[in-house]
Design a protein around this motif. Sequence first.
Motif, PDB file in Angstrom:
ATOM      1  N   PHE A 166       2.386 -36.272  18.420  1.00 57.25           N
ATOM      2  CA  PHE A 166       3.505 -35.394  18.770  1.00 57.25           C
ATOM      3  C   PHE A 166       4.847 -35.886  18.222  1.00 57.25           C
ATOM      4  O   PHE A 166       5.838 -35.148  18.254  1.00 57.25           O
ATOM      5  N   GLU A 167       4.889 -37.123  17.720  1.00 53.94           N
ATOM      6  CA  GLU A 167       6.110 -37.617  17.076  1.00 53.94           C
ATOM      7  C   GLU A 167       6.473 -36.748  15.878  1.00 53.94           C
ATOM      8  O   GLU A 167       7.644 -36.644  15.513  1.00 53.94           O
ATOM      9  N   GLN A 193       2.638 -15.107  14.866  1.00 55.71           N
ATOM     10  CA  GLN A 193       1.920 -16.380  14.871  1.00 55.71           C
ATOM     11  C   GLN A 193       2.815 -17.520  15.326  1.00 55.71           C
ATOM     12  O   GLN A 193       2.404 -18.390  16.097  1.00 55.71           O
ATOM     13  N   LEU A 194       4.056 -17.511  14.868  1.00 57.38           N
ATOM     14  CA  LEU A 194       5.010 -18.552  15.256  1.00 57.38           C
ATOM     15  C   LEU A 194       5.316 -18.500  16.751  1.00 57.38           C
ATOM     16  O   LEU A 194       5.389 -19.538  17.410  1.00 57.38           O
ATOM     17  N   LEU A 195       5.492 -17.315  17.286  1.00 57.76           N
ATOM     18  CA  LEU A 195       5.768 -17.191  18.720  1.00 57.76           C
ATOM     19  C   LEU A 195       4.617 -17.741  19.548  1.00 57.76           C
ATOM     20  O   LEU A 195       4.831 -18.383  20.581  1.00 57.76           O
ATOM     21  N   HIS A 196       3.407 -17.500  19.090  1.00 57.12           N
ATOM     22  CA  HIS A 196       2.229 -18.032  19.779  1.00 57.12           C
ATOM     23  C   HIS A 196       2.251 -19.562  19.762  1.00 57.12           C
ATOM     24  O   HIS A 196       1.960 -20.218  20.773  1.00 57.12           O
ATOM     25  N   ILE A 197       2.627 -20.138  18.617  1.00 51.84           N
ATOM     26  CA  ILE A 197       2.712 -21.596  18.487  1.00 51.84           C
ATOM     27  C   ILE A 197       3.838 -22.140  19.366  1.00 51.84           C
ATOM     28  O   ILE A 197       3.645 -23.113  20.109  1.00 51.84           O
ATOM     29  N   PHE A 198       4.994 -21.505  19.282  1.00 51.55           N
ATOM     30  CA  PHE A 198       6.141 -21.958  20.080  1.00 51.55           C
ATOM     31  C   PHE A 198       5.813 -21.948  21.571  1.00 51.55           C
ATOM     32  O   PHE A 198       6.221 -22.850  22.320  1.00 51.55           O
ATOM     33  N   SER A 199       5.103 -20.935  22.005  1.00 53.84           N
ATOM     34  CA  SER A 199       4.808 -20.792  23.445  1.00 53.84           C
ATOM     35  C   SER A 199       3.959 -21.944  23.968  1.00 53.84           C
ATOM     36  O   SER A 199       3.960 -22.229  25.165  1.00 53.84           O
ATOM     37  N   GLN A 200       3.249 -22.618  23.061  1.00 48.48           N
ATOM     38  CA  GLN A 200       2.383 -23.723  23.480  1.00 48.48           C
ATOM     39  C   GLN A 200       3.118 -25.064  23.557  1.00 48.48           C
ATOM     40  O   GLN A 200       2.589 -26.017  24.137  1.00 48.48           O
ATOM     41  N   VAL A 201       4.318 -25.133  22.989  1.00 52.26           N
ATOM     42  CA  VAL A 201       5.048 -26.410  22.993  1.00 52.26           C
ATOM     43  C   VAL A 201       6.365 -26.352  23.760  1.00 52.26           C
ATOM     44  O   VAL A 201       6.843 -27.376  24.254  1.00 52.26           O
ATOM     45  N   LEU A 202       6.961 -25.170  23.857  1.00 50.61           N
ATOM     46  CA  LEU A 202       8.226 -25.056  24.595  1.00 50.61           C
ATOM     47  C   LEU A 202       8.018 -25.419  26.069  1.00 50.61           C
ATOM     48  O   LEU A 202       7.043 -25.009  26.686  1.00 50.61           O
ATOM     49  N   GLY A 203       8.936 -26.204  26.585  1.00 52.75           N
ATOM     50  CA  GLY A 203       8.861 -26.596  27.982  1.00 52.75           C
ATOM     51  C   GLY A 203       7.867 -27.704  28.273  1.00 52.75           C
ATOM     52  O   GLY A 203       7.585 -27.993  29.434  1.00 52.75           O
ATOM     53  N   ASP A 205       6.393 -31.848  27.304  1.00 53.66           N
ATOM     54  CA  ASP A 205       6.905 -33.140  26.873  1.00 53.66           C
ATOM     55  C   ASP A 205       6.464 -33.484  25.450  1.00 53.66           C
ATOM     56  O   ASP A 205       6.714 -34.583  24.968  1.00 53.66           O
ATOM     57  N   GLN A 206       5.844 -32.540  24.777  1.00 59.51           N
ATOM     58  CA  GLN A 206       5.487 -32.731  23.371  1.00 59.51           C
ATOM     59  C   GLN A 206       6.714 -32.638  22.462  1.00 59.51           C
ATOM     60  O   GLN A 206       6.691 -33.133  21.335  1.00 59.51           O
TER      61      GLN A 206
END
Length: 252
Positions: A166-167, A193-203, A205-206
Amino acid sequence: MLIEYAGEGIPLLAAAVGGQVFAPYFAGFLPLLLAKAKKNCTVAEKSFAIGSIAETVQALGNSSVQFVPQLLPVVMSCARDSDDEVRSNSLFAIGVLAEHGKEAVFEHYPALLGILSSVFSHEENPCVMDNVCGAAARMMTTNLACVPVTQVFPVLLRALPLREDFEENSTVYNCVAFLYNNDPTLIIQHLKQLLHIFSQVLGTDQLKQDTQSTLILMIQNIAQKYPQDLEKALQSSPVEVTGKINVALTAS
C-alpha cells in the motif's frame, strides 16, 4: 552479514546528509551491492542488494542520475528473476530510477515498458503486481511523452486497487490525478472503473491523508466540470460505490 547491516544503513545515510553529499560514498558502496545482485547469488543476497539500491536511489534523488548506466541493466535483469521478492524489489527500483534518473532513463523507456508489459500479462504475485503498478505510474508521471498512455493506463487500472504494497498507493493515485490534470478526457473515458477503484480505498488506512485528499479533490472537480459524465457513471454503479463517492463529494 556485515555488508547486509551496512546496506540497511546506506539509504538512511543518504536521506540524512542529502544526495549530493552522499553520492561519492554511494559510488564506493556500489560495487559491493552489485556483486550481491549477480545471477549466481542467493535469493536473499539479490533481494537485499536490489532493495538497498532502490531505497538509496530514492534517497539520492536527482544525484542518482550518474549511476543509471550501472544500475539500470542490473535491475532490468533482476526484474525477470524467478523469486517474487527479487522481482518486486527490481520493479520498484525501475520506477525510482525512472523518476529520479529522468533524461538518463528516457531512451530506455521502450525496453522498460516491455518488461512492465510482460509482468502485467503473466504475473500472479500480488506484491509484484503492486510494484509494477508503481513503476508504470512513476514512468508516466516523469515523462508522459515516452509512454503510450492510452495503452498503458487501461492495463494499470485492471491491476487496481493494490493488494499488498500500500506504500505505492500514493504513487499510483497521484499519477491518476496528474493524468487528469494533463488529459481529463482520458480519466472521463475510464470514469466508471475509476470510481469503483476509488470506492475501495477511500476512507481506509490504505491511503495516506494527502493522497486521500488528492482523490477527493479530483472527484469534486470532476463533479463541477463533467457533471453529466459523473452522473452517468454513478447511475450504473453498485450502491456501495455510489455511497462512497457521494461521501467524497460532500467532504470539506
